[in-house]
Design an enzyme around this catalytic site. Structure first.
Site, PDB file in Angstrom:
ATOM      1  N   HIS A 178       0.811  -1.225   0.195  1.00 36.75           N
ATOM      2  CA  HIS A 178       0.010  -0.034   0.111  1.00 36.75           C
ATOM      3  C   HIS A 178       0.981   1.177  -0.258  1.00 36.75           C
ATOM      4  CE1 HIS A 178      -2.967   2.822   1.582  1.00 36.75           C
ATOM      5  NE2 HIS A 178      -3.995   1.918   1.281  1.00 36.75           N
ATOM      6  N   ASP A 255       2.004  -4.729   7.978  1.00 36.36           N
ATOM      7  CA  ASP A 255       0.798  -4.328   7.595  1.00 36.36           C
ATOM      8  C   ASP A 255      -0.339  -5.115   7.632  1.00 36.36           C
ATOM      9  OD1 ASP A 255      -1.500  -3.118   6.689  1.00 36.36           O
ATOM     10  OD2 ASP A 255      -0.806  -2.537   4.857  1.00 36.36           O
ATOM     11  N   GLN A 258      -5.522  -5.889   6.327  1.00 35.05           N
ATOM     12  CA  GLN A 258      -6.531  -6.865   5.623  1.00 35.05           C
ATOM     13  C   GLN A 258      -6.578  -8.241   6.188  1.00 35.05           C
ATOM     14  OE1 GLN A 258      -8.485  -5.678   3.406  1.00 35.05           O
ATOM     15  NE2 GLN A 258      -7.519  -3.625   3.185  1.00 35.05           N
ATOM     16  N   LYS A 281     -11.389  -0.668   9.326  1.00 29.05           N
ATOM     17  CA  LYS A 281     -11.591  -1.948   8.604  1.00 29.05           C
ATOM     18  C   LYS A 281     -11.971  -3.143   9.464  1.00 29.05           C
ATOM     19  CE  LYS A 281      -8.015  -0.419   5.379  1.00 29.05           C
ATOM     20  NZ  LYS A 281      -8.779  -0.104   4.212  1.00 29.05           N
ATOM     21  N   CYS A 424      -4.583   2.566  -3.902  1.00 32.66           N
ATOM     22  CA  CYS A 424      -3.427   2.786  -3.138  1.00 32.66           C
ATOM     23  C   CYS A 424      -2.210   1.607  -3.507  1.00 32.66           C
ATOM     24  CB  CYS A 424      -3.859   3.127  -1.634  1.00 32.66           C
ATOM     25  SG  CYS A 424      -4.854   4.286  -1.126  1.00 32.66           S
TER      26      CYS A 424
END
Length: 469
Positions: A178, A255, A258, A281, A424
């Site tokens: 990202h 990260d 997700q 999220k 992104c």
């Protein structure tokens, strides 16, 4: 919608394999047969509230908890929300937690001895404890509240990065990161002389972890990687990456935006040095996220921002700083939002993250299999197999149709919300030879009926756009 004329966006699309619709489209009237709701394989009408068979899915059980999903939009279509990789919807319990804070004990934290401040502080710090337990951190002081995952990555870059990187040091990333995982390290590299190195995709359209292993060397000081790709739906073996990096005394920043909302994540098992995620999220409010960092590393890092709360003592010529996490939380935080995130974690744990993961894996395969039947479609990322699990999202393009035209028609004609653009992830899109893609992404409150309706609507949209050229 009879007689309604809608203008659709037209963009120059540099990839010659996908042409742009260059003129506004006049929406034609759909016959009653083309706009009628299709019937799923189970025999139920799509979007029907009842179960698709004799069992009730997790999506059907949880949908009543999300008021926003029960509305009609645009031309009277029922909303089908398939943009969960961008942001998730919020259950009633989270909305009530926010309302309760502002109605009952709105006050600043850590700064007052009166009842409201004491209660706000208690609830705020309880949210920190909930996050720590949710990801199995050793202690709550390893959790730093930030505005979002982007700020959390910047925090690491501007504190640990500037303090530890020098000319010639290397930061390894993948081409699928990202923007918020790339740009902060570009800033650091420009000022320190450190070098950013990127791992490309392998033949399965997954970041090449074997190549990443080869690239790790004594010059490597940090590996910055996603857990699950927001575009490719692929996952990375974080435990292996951490093992390789630690062998050369490099740090690893994950990260997890997700992954944390969709599966169990245990930071002690991963052994990563840093991990970031965003509340919005994971069914929580916007405007708050968190950084996990190992306590010894956080204690060695200088402050990120200067101001109240992050200090120990302030003198006219110098200041001393509080211990983490306060050192990194200057000023009044997003108190209600943090409390709302705590409520979201309560909700997710009430369902069970393993149960969510298993259900979403079923949805992921169902989405991929049915989307693959659409003519002239190209789905990005690995094909699901016994050894490859895809996350519950698909980024795709349909030949000769711009993804934004697809997304606009799906929204305005059918009430289906998907994402279009570069997500992104511009470097990844350039690597794939495209400027943009469409993306449908699911969460546990979605159902197979949602997918069925989406595929029906997509087929109608493709036929309509093809015939309108």
């Amino acid at each position: 919608m009879d007689g309604m004329a809608l203008k659709f966006p037209s963009f120059k699309f540099l990839n010659h394999n996908i042409s742009t619709i260059r003129s506004p489209l006049l929406l034609r009237k759909f016959s009653s047969s083309s706009s009628s709701l299709p019937v799923s394989a189970s025999g139920t009408t799509l979007r029907e509230a009842g179960p698709a068979s004799n069992s009730v899915s997790l999506g059907q059980l949880t949908r009543p908890d999300f008021p926003i999903l029960h509305q009609k939009i645009n031309n009277g279509s029922n909303l089908v929300y398939l943009d969960n990789a961008a942001t998730s919807q919020k259950p009633i319990s989270v909305l009530k937690a926010l309302q309760d804070y502002y109605e009952s004990y709105n006050s600043n934290v850590h700064r007052g001895i009166h009842y409201l401040s004491a209660k706000a502080t208690e609830k705020y710090e309880l949210a920190r404890e909930k996050i720590a337990a949710f990801i199995n951190a050793e202690e709550s002081r390893e959790i730093v509240f930030t505005r979002n995952a982007t700020e959390a990555i910047n925090l690491v870059a501007y504190t640990w990065g500037f303090a530890n990187l020098k000319s010639g040091d290397e930061v390894l990333l993948t081409i699928a990161e990202h923007h918020s995982a790339i740009v902060p390290w570009q800033f650091v590299a420009q000022k320190t002389g450190a070098v950013l190195k990127f791992v490309n995709l392998n033949e399965d359209e997954v970041p090449d972890v074997l190549k990443l292993k080869e690239m790790i060397s004594s010059k490597t000081k940090l590996v910055m990687v996603h857990h699950i790709s927001n575009t490719l739906a692929s996952s990375l073996p974080i435990e292996d990456i951490v093992h390789w990096a630690h062998a050369v005394e490099a740090k690893v920043l994950v990260d997890a935006c997700q992954s944390i909302p969709h599966m169990p994540v245990d930071v002690r098992d991963l052994d990563a040095d840093f991990l970031v995620a965003s509340s919005h999220k994971m069914c929580g409010p916007t405007g708050v996220g968190f950084l996990y960092g190992k306590s010894d590393i956080l204690s060695s890092m200088p402050p990120f921002l200067g101001g109240g709360e992050m200090i120990s003592d302030v003198f006219l010529d110098h200041s001393t700083y509080a211990e983490p996490p306060s050192r990194f939380e200057a000023g009044t935080p997003a108190i209600g939002e943090a409390i709302g995130l705590g409520a979201a974690i309560d909700y997710l744990q009430g369902i069970g993250m393993q149960k969510i993961h298993e259900y979403e894996m079923e949805l992921a395969n169902y989405l991929y299999e049915n989307l693959s039947t659409v003519p002239n479609i190209r789905i990005y990322g690995p094909k699901p197999s016994k050894g490859v699990d895809r996350a519950a999202l698909c980024s795709f393009n349909v030949k000769n149709i711009h993804p934004t035209d697809l997304a606009t028609c799906l929204d305005q004609l059918h009430g289906v919300a998907i994402r279009s653009g570069h997500h992104c992830a511009q470097p990844l899109h350039r690597y794939l030879g495209i400027n943009a893609s469409a993306r449908a992404s699911l969460h546990f409150y979605n159902t197979k009926e949602d997918v069925d309706y989406f595929i029906h609507a997509l087929n109608e949209t493709v036929s309509f756009l093809d015939s309108s050229k």
